[in-house]
Design a protein around this motif. Structure first.
Motif, PDB file in Angstrom:
ATOM      1  N   ILE A 167       7.810   2.399  -7.813  1.00 22.95           N
ATOM      2  CA  ILE A 167       7.841   3.765  -8.351  1.00 22.95           C
ATOM      3  C   ILE A 167       6.872   3.892  -9.518  1.00 22.95           C
ATOM      4  N   LEU A 168       6.098   4.959  -9.492  1.00 24.55           N
ATOM      5  CA  LEU A 168       5.222   5.289 -10.602  1.00 24.55           C
ATOM      6  C   LEU A 168       5.590   6.679 -11.089  1.00 24.55           C
ATOM      7  N   GLN A 184       0.814  -1.219   0.000  1.00 21.96           N
ATOM      8  CA  GLN A 184       0.000   0.000   0.000  1.00 21.96           C
ATOM      9  C   GLN A 184       0.851   1.274   0.000  1.00 21.96           C
ATOM     10  N   GLU A 185       1.991   1.215  -0.659  1.00 19.62           N
ATOM     11  CA  GLU A 185       2.937   2.331  -0.681  1.00 19.62           C
ATOM     12  C   GLU A 185       3.470   2.477  -2.098  1.00 19.62           C
ATOM     13  N   LEU A 186       3.657   3.723  -2.538  1.00 18.96           N
ATOM     14  CA  LEU A 186       4.379   3.932  -3.787  1.00 18.96           C
ATOM     15  C   LEU A 186       5.074   5.281  -3.792  1.00 18.96           C
ATOM     16  N   GLN A 196       0.868   9.446   4.635  1.00 16.99           N
ATOM     17  CA  GLN A 196       0.705   8.093   5.160  1.00 16.99           C
ATOM     18  C   GLN A 196      -0.563   7.991   6.008  1.00 16.99           C
ATOM     19  N   ASN A 197      -1.237   6.870   5.839  1.00 20.95           N
ATOM     20  CA  ASN A 197      -2.424   6.558   6.640  1.00 20.95           C
ATOM     21  C   ASN A 197      -3.450   7.692   6.636  1.00 20.95           C
ATOM     22  N   VAL A 198      -3.667   8.260   5.478  1.00 23.77           N
ATOM     23  CA  VAL A 198      -4.603   9.378   5.341  1.00 23.77           C
ATOM     24  C   VAL A 198      -6.024   8.830   5.241  1.00 23.77           C
ATOM     25  N   ALA A 199      -6.889   9.315   6.094  1.00 20.35           N
ATOM     26  CA  ALA A 199      -8.280   8.891   6.096  1.00 20.35           C
ATOM     27  C   ALA A 199      -9.072   9.673   5.054  1.00 20.35           C
ATOM     28  N   LYS A 200      -9.866   8.948   4.276  1.00 21.25           N
ATOM     29  CA  LYS A 200     -10.750   9.619   3.325  1.00 21.25           C
ATOM     30  C   LYS A 200     -11.706  10.510   4.108  1.00 21.25           C
ATOM     31  N   LYS A 201     -11.840  11.749   3.651  1.00 24.43           N
ATOM     32  CA  LYS A 201     -12.658  12.785   4.283  1.00 24.43           C
ATOM     33  C   LYS A 201     -12.049  13.313   5.579  1.00 24.43           C
ATOM     34  N   GLY A 202     -10.829  12.875   5.903  1.00 25.24           N
ATOM     35  CA  GLY A 202     -10.121  13.428   7.047  1.00 25.24           C
ATOM     36  C   GLY A 202      -9.467  14.747   6.650  1.00 25.24           C
ATOM     37  N   PRO A 203      -8.706  15.374   7.570  1.00 27.14           N
ATOM     38  CA  PRO A 203      -8.151  16.713   7.296  1.00 27.14           C
ATOM     39  C   PRO A 203      -7.197  16.771   6.105  1.00 27.14           C
ATOM     40  N   ILE A 204      -6.311  15.790   5.949  1.00 30.66           N
ATOM     41  CA  ILE A 204      -5.344  15.844   4.844  1.00 30.66           C
ATOM     42  C   ILE A 204      -6.040  15.585   3.516  1.00 30.66           C
ATOM     43  N   TRP A 257       1.444  19.846 -12.683  1.00 29.71           N
ATOM     44  CA  TRP A 257       1.445  19.899 -11.215  1.00 29.71           C
ATOM     45  C   TRP A 257       0.034  19.640 -10.675  1.00 29.71           C
ATOM     46  N   ILE A 258      -0.969  20.209 -11.339  1.00 25.77           N
ATOM     47  CA  ILE A 258      -2.350  19.973 -10.923  1.00 25.77           C
ATOM     48  C   ILE A 258      -2.706  18.501 -11.111  1.00 25.77           C
ATOM     49  N   GLN A 259      -2.259  17.919 -12.217  1.00 27.62           N
ATOM     50  CA  GLN A 259      -2.490  16.492 -12.457  1.00 27.62           C
ATOM     51  C   GLN A 259      -1.857  15.652 -11.353  1.00 27.62           C
ATOM     52  N   LYS A 260      -0.660  16.035 -10.936  1.00 30.96           N
ATOM     53  CA  LYS A 260       0.028  15.308  -9.869  1.00 30.96           C
ATOM     54  C   LYS A 260      -0.791  15.350  -8.577  1.00 30.96           C
ATOM     55  N   PHE A 261      -1.283  16.518  -8.209  1.00 29.21           N
ATOM     56  CA  PHE A 261      -2.079  16.636  -6.988  1.00 29.21           C
ATOM     57  C   PHE A 261      -3.383  15.853  -7.105  1.00 29.21           C
ATOM     58  N   ARG A 262      -3.966  15.856  -8.278  1.00 27.37           N
ATOM     59  CA  ARG A 262      -5.204  15.083  -8.490  1.00 27.37           C
ATOM     60  C   ARG A 262      -4.924  13.596  -8.353  1.00 27.37           C
ATOM     61  N   LEU A 263      -3.811  13.136  -8.926  1.00 28.80           N
ATOM     62  CA  LEU A 263      -3.457  11.726  -8.803  1.00 28.80           C
ATOM     63  C   LEU A 263      -3.167  11.368  -7.346  1.00 28.80           C
ATOM     64  N   MET A 264      -2.483  12.251  -6.628  1.00 24.80           N
ATOM     65  CA  MET A 264      -2.210  11.983  -5.214  1.00 24.80           C
ATOM     66  C   MET A 264      -3.520  11.840  -4.443  1.00 24.80           C
ATOM     67  N   GLN A 265      -4.479  12.694  -4.719  1.00 26.10           N
ATOM     68  CA  GLN A 265      -5.783  12.592  -4.050  1.00 26.10           C
ATOM     69  C   GLN A 265      -6.415  11.234  -4.353  1.00 26.10           C
ATOM     70  N   ARG A 266      -6.376  10.831  -5.599  1.00 20.79           N
ATOM     71  CA  ARG A 266      -6.976   9.551  -5.978  1.00 20.79           C
ATOM     72  C   ARG A 266      -6.244   8.376  -5.331  1.00 20.79           C
ATOM     73  N   LEU A 267      -4.928   8.466  -5.225  1.00 17.73           N
ATOM     74  CA  LEU A 267      -4.167   7.400  -4.554  1.00 17.73           C
ATOM     75  C   LEU A 267      -4.546   7.320  -3.078  1.00 17.73           C
ATOM     76  N   LEU A 268      -4.685   8.477  -2.440  1.00 20.28           N
ATOM     77  CA  LEU A 268      -5.100   8.500  -1.035  1.00 20.28           C
ATOM     78  C   LEU A 268      -6.470   7.853  -0.863  1.00 20.28           C
ATOM     79  N   GLU A 269      -7.351   8.087  -1.817  1.00 15.25           N
ATOM     80  CA  GLU A 269      -8.691   7.496  -1.756  1.00 15.25           C
ATOM     81  C   GLU A 269      -8.653   5.985  -1.913  1.00 15.25           C
ATOM     82  N   HIS A 270      -7.554   5.469  -2.457  1.00 15.86           N
ATOM     83  CA  HIS A 270      -7.342   4.016  -2.562  1.00 15.86           C
ATOM     84  C   HIS A 270      -6.475   3.498  -1.406  1.00 15.86           C
ATOM     85  N   LYS A 271      -6.288   4.335  -0.386  1.00 16.25           N
ATOM     86  CA  LYS A 271      -5.525   3.982   0.818  1.00 16.25           C
ATOM     87  C   LYS A 271      -4.054   3.646   0.516  1.00 16.25           C
ATOM     88  N   ILE A 272      -3.477   4.391  -0.419  1.00 17.52           N
ATOM     89  CA  ILE A 272      -2.069   4.232  -0.770  1.00 17.52           C
ATOM     90  C   ILE A 272      -1.276   5.337  -0.096  1.00 17.52           C
TER      91      ILE A 272
END
Length: 189
Positions: free
Chosen positions: A43-44, A13-15, A163-171, A101-116
């Motif tokens: 690495i992606l 669950q890490e990349l 790390q360990n970011v909860a969906k709908k949590g502060p981060i 850069w915006i695409q990167k942040f969007r992808l990071m959000q989506r990865l967090l939503e997959h608990k990565i």
């Protein structure tokens, strides 16, 4: 496709998320070699375009994807919302690097939503020791170091670990709000 990339690249669950284009290939390959020497190979690379990934494919050793978010040429296959944002980015003449850069942040959000858990590194970062022991030991969901040149929306970030970011949590909410504000800013005449 994101689920497939996660399955192929992530480890426990890490990349590590890198991003860049043809102009940064040497730096990206150097960074990947540094990480590989430390036995970090989950690495992606988020390529600025399909051609970035194509340039790396002959060796077949680097996971690479590209995003069509905010790209006008993909409007036909995009949702109305995505097509509208791409048109707005075009109207603002938003530079390619800012879109990336915006695409990167969007992808990071989506990865967090997959608990990565995500370690995002700019291509000009040097890694000489394994960063994970210190990062994982931190009692924080977000560890970051901002670049001195913020650019559009001040989103040029050299190092970010989530790390360990909860969906709908502060981060996670920071990423959602960022996306909302970018969309609102693009729609403002």
């Amino acid at each position: 496709e994101l689920e497939r990339a996660i399955q192929l690249v992530s480890q426990n669950q890490e990349l590590v998320l890198l991003h860049g284009d043809e102009h940064r290939l040497r730096m990206l390959i150097n960074l990947i070699l540094q990480l590989n020497q430390l036995h970090i190979d989950h690495i992606l690379l988020l390529g600025f375009s399909a051609s970035t990934c194509a340039a790396l494919r002959p060796r077949g050793r680097i996971g690479c994807a590209h995003s069509t978010h905010l790209i006008a040429s993909t409007r036909e296959s995009a949702s109305d919302e995505q097509a509208s944002l791409a048109a707005a980015a075009d109207a603002w003449r938003l530079q390619h690097k800012y879109r990336a850069w915006i695409q990167k942040f969007r992808l990071m959000q989506r990865l967090l939503e997959h608990k990565i858990n995500v370690l995002a590194l700019d291509s000009d970062v040097l890694v000489h020791v394994d960063p994970y022991p210190l990062l994982r030991h931190a009692a924080a969901e977000l560890v970051t170091a901002f670049d001195t040149k913020g650019g559009f929306a001040n989103i040029n970030v050299g190092v970010m670990y989530l790390q360990n970011v909860a969906k709908k949590g502060p981060i996670h909410s920071l990423f959602v709000e960022f996306s909302r504000r970018v969309a609102e800013g693009l729609r403002t005449p």
